[in-house]
Enzyme design. Structure first.
Site, PDB file in Angstrom:
ATOM      1  N   ASP A  70       0.809  -1.219   0.000  1.00 24.62           N
ATOM      2  CA  ASP A  70       0.000   0.000   0.000  1.00 24.62           C
ATOM      3  C   ASP A  70       0.844   1.272   0.000  1.00 24.62           C
ATOM      4  OD1 ASP A  70      -2.478  -1.195  -0.110  1.00 24.62           O
ATOM      5  OD2 ASP A  70      -2.755  -1.247   2.062  1.00 24.62           O
ATOM      6  N   ARG A  95       0.509  -1.508   7.801  1.00 19.96           N
ATOM      7  CA  ARG A  95       0.941  -0.298   7.106  1.00 19.96           C
ATOM      8  C   ARG A  95       1.951   0.539   7.896  1.00 19.96           C
ATOM      9  NH1 ARG A  95      -3.161   3.161   3.757  1.00 19.96           N
ATOM     10  NH2 ARG A  95      -1.130   3.644   2.845  1.00 19.96           N
ATOM     11  N   ARG A 140     -10.016   5.689  11.247  1.00 18.43           N
ATOM     12  CA  ARG A 140      -8.548   5.649  11.263  1.00 18.43           C
ATOM     13  C   ARG A 140      -7.977   6.708  12.213  1.00 18.43           C
ATOM     14  NH1 ARG A 140      -6.712   2.976   6.574  1.00 18.43           N
ATOM     15  NH2 ARG A 140      -8.157   1.274   6.110  1.00 18.43           N
ATOM     16  N   HIS A 169     -11.668   6.975   5.030  1.00 15.89           N
ATOM     17  CA  HIS A 169     -10.801   8.151   5.092  1.00 15.89           C
ATOM     18  C   HIS A 169     -11.585   9.365   4.608  1.00 15.89           C
ATOM     19  CE1 HIS A 169      -6.497   6.222   4.869  1.00 15.89           C
ATOM     20  NE2 HIS A 169      -6.803   6.545   6.099  1.00 15.89           N
ATOM     21  N   CYS A 263      -5.547   9.300  -3.173  1.00 15.94           N
ATOM     22  CA  CYS A 263      -4.771   8.400  -2.325  1.00 15.94           C
ATOM     23  C   CYS A 263      -3.335   8.239  -2.829  1.00 15.94           C
ATOM     24  CB  CYS A 263      -5.440   7.030  -2.267  1.00 15.94           C
ATOM     25  SG  CYS A 263      -6.968   6.981  -1.321  1.00 15.94           S
TER      26      CYS A 263
END
Length: 270
Positions: A70, A95, A140, A169, A263
């Site tokens: 990612d 991540r 998040r 997000h 993103c």
């Protein structure tokens, strides 16, 4: 409408999807059993970079590292305001190692980098919007990080609560058009947050769920050109009516990981 929108040249930080894959599931879009076409993903990403450069923007690259599928989603690594860098502390353990290579890049470029104490996922949830920073929470980034960001930058932070896991997000549910306005999908937010957005942005562009699910709100605007998912047709029509110029760029292969144009794009605000 008169041709009055003025673009501003931007500097973007990106990461090649050399190791992109869906190896785990940390949002509703991710299904490891669905194969990723890495060749298609690389072509789509390269088209995005070429499109940015064709519109006069500068693009910098962070070297991708194996084992970090990612890492291509550069926006999540930090938020940069007036040359100050607030780094990331990812919610998902998978991540967390992404933070270091991005911090290393910024430090090599001469930036001081603040490493957050609370879970914070960069521009994924922190959206500089003129006089303030719009800040998402719910899935998040934490409210403690919102306070940390405000103390670090000395810029008012407007907390917004996300309630739909498909829009985990803030940058999947909202994007900044220019210094004065935004586009967003109201139902992604709690009732109180919807009221806040309506008060702050009475002339905002309101997206449908169909456009939001097509990653139409994971867009990037330079003040005139809006780099947008081609499937978000109703949103593109609204933007055109408002005097913006939609620039469709297909990043559909990245939707399998819950990501899109924004993103993949970290803006460096010097």
């Amino acid at each position: 409408m008169p041709d009055s929108r003025v673009p501003r040249r931007r500097r973007y930080l990106v990461c090649e999807p050399r190791h992109f894959a869906v190896q785990y599931a940390i949002n509703p879009w991710m299904h490891p059993e669905r194969p990723v076409d890495i060749s298609l993903a690389q072509r789509q990403w390269a088209t995005l970079i070429d499109t940015y450069r064709d519109h006069g923007h500068t693009v910098e690259n962070v070297k991708p590292l194996p084992g970090l599928p990612d890492m291509v989603f550069a926006a999540n690594a930090a938020v940069v305001v007036e040359g100050r860098v607030f780094g990331s502390l990812f919610h998902a353990p998978e991540r967390r190692p992404e933070s270091l290579p991005y911090e290393t890049w910024f430090k090599a470029e001469g930036y001081d980098v603040h490493h957050p104490e609370s879970v914070c996922e960069g521009e994924g949830d922190l959206v500089p919007a003129g006089r303030w920073i719009l800040a998402g929470t719910g899935f998040r980034t934490t409210r403690e990080a919102h306070r940390e960001v405000q103390e670090f930058f000395g810029v008012p932070v407007i907390g917004l609560t996300l309630v739909d896991p498909y829009f985990y997000h803030l940058d999947t549910a909202l994007f900044v058009l220019d210094e004065e306005n935004i586009a967003y999908y109201p139902e992604a937010f709690s009732p109180g947050s919807r009221e806040v957005l309506a008060r702050l942005y009475p002339d905002a562009v309101i997206a449908t769920r169909e456009d939001a699910m097509a990653f139409g709100l994971n867009s990037v605007s330079d003040g005139r050109h809006v780099f947008i998912a081609p499937e978000a047709t109703a949103l593109a029509a609204q933007l055109t009516h408002r005097g913006y110029v939609p620039v469709p760029v297909d990043l559909s292969e990245f939707h399998k990981a819950g990501g899109g144009i924004k993103c993949c794009t970290q803006e460096i605000r010097s």
